[in-house]
Structure formats: structure tokens, C-alpha cells
Motif scaffolding. Structure first.
Motif: not given
Length: 260
Positions: A148-154, A226-243
Motif C-alpha cells: 500500500t505504501l512503498f514501491s517494489p523497488h524500495t 515532480v514525478d519520482l521514479e522507484a517511489a511510492g506513497h511513502a516517498m519521504g522515507l523512500e527518497k528523502p533526498r530527492e523529495t
């Protein structure tokens, strides 16, 4: 009485973001993102909304307008004329309500995982179980969070950290969800008339990227998407630097001094 967590030096000259977590969430949702924004020179005030940790207040019969007034009260309590708003998941709806009801208090809005119009692609009820049932075994929470919250790539470790540190505030979550249901979408969807950043994970199934695409088509140049690749609903945890980089780039173009 509203409890907040503050990152940054606290200087009165420092531009401030008021950050709202998602459904029933506390300030820890910003634990990876807020320090990066503080390092970039911004003060971040993350809000524990009513019923969360030390925050109190009536939880019955509310609308997003009531939660928006709470945010304005925080802005005023810090002696600010304006603040930037940062809303994640359900928090983005409150942020948009603030900008609609109190545009004079808002310099800009940054939205993370901005849903509302396009239907979720998740299995109905799974996110509710994750956020609403603290008795679930860790393995089941992990599976629900992954779907529900994370990308399969995380990385699994990021998902596991989320599951192990997840805190539950069921009364607050119920109140926020009821406030959302009590407030027609057309009241908050536009988020006022000011500049808006939408950051969305390409793999977000809870707030599908179609939401941001439709907002960009509807509102045009006032939307930065802004679209973030390899990120899901929790992108602030998955991709904090990019976010954080997307937020800092956007804020640099919309300083509070120019908005006054």
C-alpha cells in the motif's frame, strides 16, 4: 493544545514550513525529510494534530475547515505573517483547505502524495488494517505496508523500519477521516490560487500519479509537478533526498518575502 516538533535554528528570519503528516500520523513521519530541509536553511514545524501524543481538542463532528484553523493558529503562535505548507497524504488535503480558507497566511503549498480524485489502486481495506490494527503480526504489517505504501523497488530495511516504528492514534485517525468525509472535495481540491508543488511517486498505488497529472491539466502554470521514479506513497522515507531537493528548488522560486 497542539504539540509540534521543530527542526531548524528557530531564527525569526528563517522561512518556515508547517508540515502535516498523513492519516493519524505523528511528526515522526517527517524524521527523514525534515532534517534535510533544515540543513537547506528552512525551519520545519511538524504538527501532531488533535488526539496525537500531547495534542488535545474536540475530535467529533469536525471538517477540514476546523483542522485548517488549527494550522493557522500555529502560524500565528509563532508570530508569522505567512508560512509555507507541507502536506503528506491526508495532510495535503488540510494544507489545501488552509490555502483556500486563509490565503493570506500561506506563501506556498508543497504536497507529497496528493490524492483525492483518482481512485486508489490498492486492495480495499488493506491500508486501513495497517494503520488501524496494532495487534497485527510484524510479517503481516510488512506485507500490507509493501503493497500500500512503498514501491517494489524500495529496500526491505526501509519498509521494516516503518513497520517497527509505526505508532497508532486511532481516535485521531477516525476524526481526520470523518472531517475529510464531512468536507466536499470541491472546497479544498484547488488549494487556493497560489503556487503549488506536487511530488508524487511513480509507483504510488494509494494516491496514483493521475491525481497530480489532472491537477496540472486543470490549474496549469501554478502547479509544479515532480514525478519520482522507484517511489511510492511513502516517498519521504523512500527518497528523502530527492523529495527534499524538489521542495527546496520550489521554495527558492517562491520566497515568503516575495509573497507578502
Amino acid at each position: 493544545q497542539l504539540q509540534v516538533e521543530v527542526w531548524g535554528s528557530g531564527s525569526s528570519k528563517q522561512e518556515t514550513l508547517v508540515a502535516l503528516p498523513g492519516s493519524g500520523g505523528d511528526f515522526s513521519r517527517y524524521k527523514s525529510l525534515a532534517p534535510l530541509l533544515a540543513d537547506a536553511g528552512y525551519r520545519v514545524i511538524a504538527v501532531n494534530q488533535r488526539g496525537i501524543m500531547g495534542s488535545t481538542g474536540d475530535l467529533e463532528g469536525l471538517t477540514l475547515n476546523d483542522y485548517a484553523q488549527d494550522v493557522v493558529a500555529i502560524i500565528e503562535a509563532f508570530g508569522l505573517e505567512q508560512a509555507h505548507l507541507l502536506g503528506w497524504a491526508l495532510g495535503n488535503r488540510t494544507a489545501r483547505m488552509v490555502a483556500t480558507d486563509h490565503p493570506e497566511s500561506v506563501a506556498s503549498i508543497s504536497l507529497i502524495a496528493a490524492g483525492g480524485l483518482a481512485k486508489p489502486l490498492t486492495i480495499p481495506g488493506e491500508l486501513g488494517r495497517l494503520l488501524g490494527d496494532a495487534t497485527l503480526p510484524e510479517a503481516e504489517k510488512f506485507g500490507l505496508a509493501r503493497r500500500t505504501l512503498f514501491s517494489p523497488h524500495t529496500d526491505d530495511e526501509i519498509v521494516l523500519d516503518y513497520v517497527r516504528t509505526l505508532k497508532y492514534w486511532p481516535d485521531a485517525r477516525r476524526s481526520q477521516r470523518e472531517a475529510n468525509r464531512n468536507t466536499p472535495l470541491e472546497q479544498w481540491w484547488a488549494g487556493g490560487n497560489g503556487p503549488m508543488l506536487i511530488i508524487q511517486g511513480v509507483d504510488d498505488k494509494t494516491a496514483p500519479p493521475e491525481n497530480g497529472s489532472r491537477m496540472k491539466l486543470e490549474f496549469g502554470e501554478r502547479i509544479t509537478l515532480v514525478d519520482l521514479e522507484a517511489a511510492g506513497h511513502a516517498m519521504g522515507l523512500e527518497k528523502p533526498r530527492e523529495t527534499a531537493a524538489a521542495i527546496v528548488s520550489f521554495l527558492a522560486k517562491h520566497p515568503i518575502t516575495a509573497a507578502r
